[in-house]
Design an enzyme around this catalytic site. Structure first.
Site, PDB file in Angstrom:
ATOM      1  N   TYR A 143      -4.254  13.103  41.668  1.00 20.40           N
ATOM      2  CA  TYR A 143      -2.992  13.606  42.222  1.00 20.40           C
ATOM      3  C   TYR A 143      -2.413  14.616  41.241  1.00 20.40           C
ATOM      4  CZ  TYR A 143       1.901  13.636  43.793  1.00 20.40           C
ATOM      5  OH  TYR A 143       3.153  14.008  44.232  1.00 20.40           O
ATOM      6  N   ASP A 238      -4.777  18.075  33.769  1.00 18.79           N
ATOM      7  CA  ASP A 238      -3.451  17.629  34.204  1.00 18.79           C
ATOM      8  C   ASP A 238      -3.140  16.342  33.443  1.00 18.79           C
ATOM      9  OD1 ASP A 238      -1.170  16.754  35.362  1.00 18.79           O
ATOM     10  OD2 ASP A 238      -1.912  16.758  37.433  1.00 18.79           O
ATOM     11  N   LYS A 266       6.313  13.471  32.708  1.00 16.58           N
ATOM     12  CA  LYS A 266       6.507  12.046  32.404  1.00 16.58           C
ATOM     13  C   LYS A 266       6.977  11.792  30.962  1.00 16.58           C
ATOM     14  CE  LYS A 266       4.218  10.522  36.500  1.00 16.58           C
ATOM     15  NZ  LYS A 266       3.105  11.156  37.179  1.00 16.58           N
TER      16      LYS A 266
HETATM   17  C1  LIG Z   1       3.157  12.234  38.273  1.00 15.52           C
HETATM   18  C2  LIG Z   1       2.071  13.240  38.272  1.00 15.52           C
HETATM   19  C3  LIG Z   1       2.270  14.549  38.744  1.00 15.52           C
HETATM   20  C4  LIG Z   1       3.539  14.966  39.434  1.00 15.52           C
HETATM   21  O1  LIG Z   1       4.630  14.920  38.582  1.00 15.52           O
HETATM   22  P1  LIG Z   1       6.117  14.866  39.222  1.00 15.52           P
HETATM   23  O2  LIG Z   1       6.999  14.901  38.031  1.00 15.52           O
HETATM   24  O3  LIG Z   1       6.180  13.599  40.008  1.00 15.52           O
HETATM   25  O4  LIG Z   1       6.254  16.064  40.081  1.00 15.52           O
HETATM   26  C5  LIG Z   1       1.260  15.462  38.607  1.00 15.52           C
HETATM   27  N1  LIG Z   1       0.097  15.128  38.045  1.00 15.52           N
HETATM   28  C6  LIG Z   1      -0.143  13.890  37.581  1.00 15.52           C
HETATM   29  C7  LIG Z   1      -1.449  13.576  36.945  1.00 15.52           C
HETATM   30  C8  LIG Z   1       0.829  12.896  37.707  1.00 15.52           C
HETATM   31  O5  LIG Z   1       0.562  11.651  37.294  1.00 15.52           O
END
Ligand SMILES: *Cc1c(COP(=O)(O)O)cnc(C)c1O
Length: 429
Positions: A143, A238, A266
């Site tokens: 994701y 990511d 995060k």
């Molecule tokens: C949480 C997450 C996102 C999205 O981040 P948001 O702050 O919720 O927009 C993108 N990539 C990864 C790997 C994530 O865990």
């Protein structure tokens, strides 16, 4: 036990779609009523009915120091007292950029944004602008936020282009995205053999945490690095979830593979909205105002949010922090596996740094299809049995779990005591 949450959920559903501001919060995967929280302290959450829980969600990762850390709060309060936002450069943004570039050697320059979604969306545009190519490779089960190009699932054949996973995303927008299987180096070889010099970027979670928890094989990440270098594609890690969560230099530090661009979120906001993307100087130089790739944000680098992030990261980067956090997380998964074994439940668990996965399956999965083969109904029964006993797990079998520095022996003991009964319940049904 959940009367007040029930009332609030009913009222919320009248004025908020599904009663929530992010879908997984609605408990659709596990059934039942989402718990409405009133406060958090350290490793514990308190809901609106006054029930207390050991928290293994940590706001989906950011709360690595635990909730309401007093020194972090003091710094945030002091920053707020100096003004909430200026829309102009601040010293704090420089401090954050210097900290991130020091901690992550592959990141030579970095730009701050306000969410992980924004970070990945911007990194993709940058990779396309830098290479002058449009094709993207992603992996099923990873994701990357909810931007149009990335809400995509595999097409019907191995090397066919993807289809949107959300209504409202035009098929044209996902028709330049190839979706491959995680941990399958041969598929990546095949994709590069066919499309190599059209690929702008390969993006992945370098430890997958959005299909439960899946480690990459060393061969997989090394193949990605080699092929991107060979054909001039931008490798994007990511690390929105894994950055400062699996180790002090993220997953790239753990596996010893340097991406061209890294996205963060995060933990770097410590519970406030901060995201970032950064990497090679020559790529970052394509960004406005220096280069032709446009990207901007009214609240980017917000001083209060960045203060929360800096206060968190300084503590996370202190010597010994990850040794202690990793030991706690490892003790958690070992203890849970032991309880499952005693109850005779097919179960496995694994962790890296302060991140873990629980699986109702004999061995940890290495692919999306293996994750899908876990016993979801057993997880759902276990989830509710734990919730009733004061342990808050992610409300889905397809999410990773998180431990904070505030989790200690007392929290683990409470968790094991709950699990002893919960595994018996999960098995009995
Ligand atoms: C949480 C997450 C996102 C999205 O981040 P948001 O702050 O919720 O927009 C993108 N990539 C990864 C790997 C994530 O865990």
């Amino acid at each position: 036990m959940f009367d007040r949450s029930q009332q609030l959920f009913e009222a919320s559903q009248r004025v908020i779609p599904g009663g929530v501001n992010s879908p997984v919060r609605a408990f659709r995967a596990v059934g039942g009523t989402p718990v409405f929280f009133r406060e958090g302290q350290g490793a514990w959450l308190v809901d609106e009915d006054g029930n207390r829980y050991v928290d293994y969600v940590g706001s989906w990762g950011p709360m690595i120091l635990g909730h309401a850390h007093p020194e972090v709060l003091a710094e945030v309060a002091a920053a707020a007292a100096r003004g909430l936002s200026f829309g102009a450069p601040t010293r704090l943004e420089l401090e954050m950029a210097e900290l991130l570039t020091r901690a992550l050697p592959s990141v030579e320059q970095v730009r701050l944004v306000s969410s992980g979604t924004e970070a990945v969306m911007s990194a993709l545009r940058l990779a396309r602008g830098f290479t002058g190519r449009s094709l993207i490779v992603k992996f099923e089960g990873c994701y990357h936020g909810h931007s149009d190009f990335l809400l995509v699932k595999a097409g019907s054949g191995a090397l066919t282009f993807g289809n949107p996973t959300s209504a409202g995303v035009p098929a044209e927008l996902t028709s330049r995205t190839l979706v491959l299987d995680y941990n399958d180096p041969q598929q990546v070889e095949d994709a590069f053999a066919r499309y190599g010099r059209e690929i702008a970027a390969v993006v992945l979670e370098p430890v997958a945490g959005n299909m439960n928890f899946v480690r990459p094989s060393q061969a997989f990440v090394e193949t990605l690095r080699r092929l991107c270098t060979r054909d001039g594609a931008v490798l994007i890690f990511d690390e929105v979830m894994t950055g400062f969560r699996v180790g002090p230099a993220g997953a790239q530090g753990v596996f010893g593979v340097s991406p061209d661009l890294t996205t963060l979120g995060k933990v770097i906001g410590g519970g406030m909205p901060v995201g970032a993307f950064g990497g090679r100087h020559d790529i970052m130089a394509c960004l406005a105002p220096v280069g032709p790739v446009y990207q901007a944000g009214t609240l980017s680098g917000n001083p209060v949010a960045v203060t929360a992030g800096l206060a968190t990261l300084r503590r996370v980067l202190a010597p010994g922090f990850f040794d202690a956090l990793s030991a706690t997380t490892a003790a958690l998964v070992a203890g849970l596996a032991k309880e499952a074994g005693k109850a005779g439940v097919p179960f496995s668990a694994t962790s890296l740094g302060g991140m873990f996965g629980l699986f109702f399956r004999a061995a940890p999965p290495a692919s999306f299809s293996e994750v899908m083969a876990c016993d979801k109904e057993a997880f759902n029964r276990f989830f509710h049995a734990m919730l009733r006993r004061g342990v808050y797990l992610a409300p889905s079998a397809y999410e990773a779990g998180f431990v904070s520095a505030a989790h200690g022996a007392a929290e683990l003991e409470a968790t094991f005591a709950a699990a002893r009964e919960a595994f018996a319940e999960a098995r009995a049904a």
